[in-house]
Design an enzyme around this catalytic site. Sequence first.
Site, PDB file in Angstrom:
ATOM      1  CG  ASP A 170      -2.155  -0.939   0.920  1.00  0.00           C
ATOM      2  OD1 ASP A 170      -2.425  -1.240  -0.263  1.00  0.00           O
ATOM      3  OD2 ASP A 170      -2.793  -1.384   1.882  1.00  0.00           O
TER       4      ASP A 170
ATOM      5  CE1 TYR B 277     -10.131  -4.997   4.741  1.00  0.00           C
ATOM      6  CE2 TYR B 277      -9.052  -5.414   2.625  1.00  0.00           C
ATOM      7  CZ  TYR B 277      -9.794  -5.858   3.707  1.00  0.00           C
ATOM      8  OH  TYR B 277     -10.223  -7.159   3.745  1.00  0.00           O
TER       9      TYR B 277
END
EC number: 1.4.3.-
Length: 790
Positions: free
Chosen positions: A402, A491
């Site tokens: 990420d 998320y």
Amino acid sequence: MHLKFIALGGLATSVAASAVPALGYERKLLLDALAKRQTSTSGCSGDDAPAVEAPKANVWAPISAQDNFDVWTLLHDPATGLNLTDPADAVVTDNYVFWIDTLPVNKTDVLPYLDGDGPLPPKYARAIIFEGGKEVPDSQEYYIGPLPVSSETTVQKLDYIYNGGSGGSVPFDARSLDGPKNAVVNPLIASAMGNISDITEALFDGAAFFGAGNNRTTLSYSAGTPVSFDGTQGFRNIMFRYAGSGTYLVPIDFFLLLNCSGTDPSHYSVRGYVTNSQFFPDEASLREAFEAGTLAQEYTQTRDQSWTQVNHKPEQGTRELEERFAPTSLELGGKRYAIDAEAKYVEYLGFSFYVSFSRSLGIMFYDIKFKGERIIYELSMQEALAQYAGNQPKAANTVYHDTYYSMGTDLATLLEGFDCPYGSTFWNVSFHTRNATTVNQDAVCIFEHDTGYPLSRHRYGSSAGNYPFSALGVVKGAALTLRSIATVGNYDYMFDYVFMGDGSIEVIVRASGFLQSSFYYPDQGKFGPRIAPATQGSFHDHILTWKADFDIIGVENSFERTDLVVVNQTQPWFPHLGEFEQMELNASYVETETTLDWAPNNQAMYCIVNQDETNMWNETRGYRVIPGKSNIHLSVQNSPFSLKNSEMAKHHLAVTRQHDNEPFANSVQNVNLPWAPQQDFSKFFDDESIVQEDLVLWFNLGMHHFVRAEDVPVTLYTEAVSSIVFAPQNFNDRAQDGDLLNRRWVTYNATTDEIAFEDYGVELPNCPIEITEPVSGISPTVEELATQTE
């Protein structure tokens, strides 16, 4: 009785009387508080944190907006020789700036300034430049400084922090996917899917893809990562989903596989199509199967996405008493932490530390001290990895790093009272895009809170008199938390850094948000359960790597491992037992850089210690590393999609020597280089001594996401959580609670049959409270409290 309001920094909210302590020896205090009904709100809630001046400048602070603008201008100056195009006008074969951020300052430059009279370390920027105009196109990273920009400032290749062999250079096919790089692939996707629109419309309730900007398009797609193995090839494995706010939860059973190496789209091609668990190498074979009727779908994906929204669902009803406001944490006595808002410096109950920020990593902590002694030089998240499993192209292929998506830029506004308690201190974060700077408002919150349990307590027993104790001591549990939430695609990662009164530090990560789901395949339950009419959860690992550069009272530290071993032994005072089992501690220092996993049954203790420093009992001073919830590492070790670029995630812990050229465990473009990483964490380990050296502990938190129906509409923070604790281990001479005044010491005199109640001058604050009508069955009336107190 009902407390109509308690002032919360200008916000009035209903709070039940039971929210205020009203039990045992505190009843008298509560009664007094209710009787006084003071009107002043000073020191009760909502006040700003007291100001304090940081002892030194925050040398780790991000570059300023002006620095970014000046660096941008310098890079685009023809005299610099980079031949740059404005990204707004750039195509894939141009040279242009991808992003600008702050280069970590070398620790060897910082310590003379931090601990003495050394000069303020110079500040540098780092920039990733996509060089599509070169004969062999690539991505090259540069560092620019010293700042502010002057005649002394230079632009140089940033190679020294990467060990993959090519320095700051990343091959074109492995570089980050941005607008221009996607633009050359999008026409092929639109053409390939447009040609078979009759098939997708027939199979998937009229859905088709004609391109992202086409008004006939009703599908969205996700390609994921990696998109290359070693930079010599480029590919996309594309999953299609119904477009909409809940797109992650409504995939369809259709995948498009592309070959797309290089900058020339005329060489790109379709590698195949996948549907109904079948692979078709070309359109002709797909169409043949469709016309033969062998692609019929057993399950129909819903087009309705209202069930994916995180709002109240009236069809589920409402639970009893849920119309009342839930309990909240209040800083009733006023804030007990002090800040230097400009320097991003915090002091709290003996702790002091600096906070910084980067677009890749989010918030970072530096120079963490307890009672004036340094514990940790740097504490920072390094990577948030997710690897999926499944028997279809997208899930099997997907590994996310990420930081690749500039995770720090996704720290967004926090909602007071829900993301953070009312009255929290909020800080903004800033990052740079081109020659401008974006400010994300209220992206970090700071708050002190009740831990929900005492820090320590003991009841001293006695059989005399009317009370079964002679004394009772209780120390209130409280902690300071710094929190941020990064929404990276599907998320929402919540990061908590918790500083506790005993000198312990806890790091916690939680995950909420949408699952990246798969279409439901009845025969593939081993990859996850069915969670919606035609949706299957995709099992995956979340592994988040942190760096903790420990400096226990100096940079010369050791890594001590103490094993709890079971031995057979005899003791002369137990001759009748003969040989029997007993536990022993077997302590040793690890001599060279190493990776390790938590011992079975947690029968080992790991400490960072300074062998040259002892407490008054002549015990070596240090900090213990304690596993918390769900301390895991990456399950797969040899997947082609995470073979060498995810080494930092494959063990619970690792210990290395600190080096200025090893500031990061990973590279922000490593995800597309699983076979030939730009940063190979395994190369950090070259048998260097770690006995009384400057050590870095790398640790992993995470969760095996065993998907469930309760992950719909979003995963819940209660279960998806992982943590670790750093706690003093003989760092002090005794427990660090004796100097805390927030405690109660109650003694009973059996001779006089009297109870003495000592509050050390810390009484329950008297805040403005309006008493209205009693609420039957909820809490006692004032008269009842008086009776109980008497």
